[in-house]
Design an enzyme around this catalytic site. Sequence first.
Site, short mmCIF file in Angstrom:
data_model
loop_
_atom_site.label_atom_id
_atom_site.label_comp_id
_atom_site.label_asym_id
_atom_site.label_seq_id
_atom_site.Cartn_x
_atom_site.Cartn_y
_atom_site.Cartn_z
N ARG A 243 -11.27 56.99 47.04
CA ARG A 243 -12.83 55.89 47.19
C ARG A 243 -12.90 56.67 48.89
O ARG A 243 -13.79 56.56 49.26
CB ARG A 243 -12.68 54.96 47.18
CG ARG A 243 -12.85 54.84 45.43
CD ARG A 243 -12.46 53.45 45.35
NE ARG A 243 -13.37 52.67 44.04
CZ ARG A 243 -13.44 51.90 43.04
NH1 ARG A 243 -12.71 51.50 43.28
NH2 ARG A 243 -13.23 51.86 41.79
N GLY B 13 -17.46 50.41 36.21
CA GLY B 13 -18.88 49.54 35.73
C GLY B 13 -20.25 49.73 36.49
O GLY B 13 -20.91 50.35 36.27
N LYS C 55 -13.47 49.47 22.82
CA LYS C 55 -14.61 48.36 22.66
C LYS C 55 -16.29 48.95 22.33
O LYS C 55 -17.25 49.01 23.50
CB LYS C 55 -14.83 46.46 23.03
CG LYS C 55 -13.56 46.28 22.67
CD LYS C 55 -13.81 45.21 23.55
CE LYS C 55 -12.15 44.27 23.07
NZ LYS C 55 -11.79 42.93 23.39
N GLY D 96 -12.72 54.61 35.41
CA GLY D 96 -11.14 54.51 36.02
C GLY D 96 -10.01 55.54 34.52
O GLY D 96 -9.50 56.31 34.63
C1 3PG Z 1 -13.97 47.83 41.37
O1 3PG Z 1 -12.87 48.14 41.48
O2 3PG Z 1 -14.40 48.33 40.18
C2 3PG Z 1 -15.11 47.56 42.31
O3 3PG Z 1 -14.34 48.09 43.67
C3 3PG Z 1 -15.67 46.88 41.85
O4 3PG Z 1 -15.02 45.35 42.12
P1 3PG Z 1 -15.19 44.19 41.05
O5 3PG Z 1 -14.97 44.80 39.61
O6 3PG Z 1 -13.91 43.25 41.62
O7 3PG Z 1 -16.40 43.60 41.42
#
Ligand code: 3PG
Length: 401
Positions: free
Chosen positions: A40, A378, A198, A355
């Site tokens: 990142r 996400g 899931k 991830g």
């Molecule tokens: C992540 O690592 O998913 C992003 O940096 C967002 O972080 P968060 O899920 O804690 O909002």
Amino acid sequence: MPYKKLSQEFANQSLAGKKVILRADLNLPMQSGFISDKTRLINIVPTIKFLQQRGAAIILISHFGRPDGEFNQKYSLKQILSCVQQELETPVFFAGDVLKASKECSELKDGEVILLENLRFYKEEEQNDSYFASKIATYGDIYVNDAFGCSHRKHASIHAITKFLPSFAGLLLQKEIDNVEKILSSKEAITCLVGGSKISTKIDLLKNLVKKTQNLIIGGGMANTFYYASGSEVGKSLCEPDYKDIALSIIADAKKYNCNLILAEDVFVTKDVANPGGCRIAKIGEIKQDEMIVDIGFEALKAIELAINASKIVVWNGPFGVFEKRPFNIGSETIARIIAQKTNGGKIYSIIGGGDVVSAVAASCLSDSFSYISTGGGSFLEYLEKNSLPGVDVLKINDDA
Ligand code: 3PG
Ligand code: MG
């Protein structure tokens, strides 16, 4: 809808004397106190260079972990400061309190960079608080969002802040949007592979993808709910019986939208996940009550390869099988190899996000063989589900304005 891009607006413009607030996703993964993945950070370097070349001073802001609105040194961004300096190849100042950084920011000279402490030390960040956002906005002249990984969060530094400053997408955010839009707007054949444990976490994703893709391949634990819904025994496998009707509605939607929904017809099963030697291949429909599914089988891999061969774009999110436990990673690794080979041969454009798949591909040393690896987890999913993100919506150019 078009959105405001840093690369367009300032392609030929000096930013000398200007201070740019740059929201990055510096939520770098850590293991035993060390940064385990700098992707990142490395990916925002082009935006930093773009700004420095035009003379801007840069105020770098980010969250780090989930400190829940409290000061907590465990979540201090100071621990990644030296790594940030190294990657940016430039000295980086540090301000230990986001709300008391006015002096340090005003003293910045052209091209200089300062990193502010973790935004989530203030609960107002996650509350999308306008006053908090307006206070940060006073430090700069322009706001740039380059934090794709957080753009699904309606937080002050992503959302509310855009009310107070001219706001633009940075180079990384632009690249991420281009790639997701490539998937969402493609007229070419797309194969999507969706894995993970899931179905309950990916319902909206699956519902949107059946409308847009030629082949939707479902794997991982969530596939078990589809087998169960279709009346097959899944033994001790992970399964969400409450989602039977949802699975059936996705199967029906796939037919309606002419999407070829592919589920493995053979799988590896075992009575004891701790004893890999005891696993066997079984057809769906032949699984015993004391067995559990741990990976996809060879017939399934052949079907996946055929689907990929017939595609121009391949998107993958979520691993297939209990990939973190050898040898049940073989299914995911083989899929990674098939995609990598086709990508290297120029036959497909491949995109991965999330991830687990990104780590699985990195563990197989295949990262360089994918066309695009998203920095979002996400956010990547949410964009594919909803065709937009809160952090991108606020950068859109409103024709009525
Ligand atoms: C992540 O690592 O998913 C992003 O940096 C967002 O972080 P968060 O899920 O804690 O909002
Ligand atoms: Mg997250």
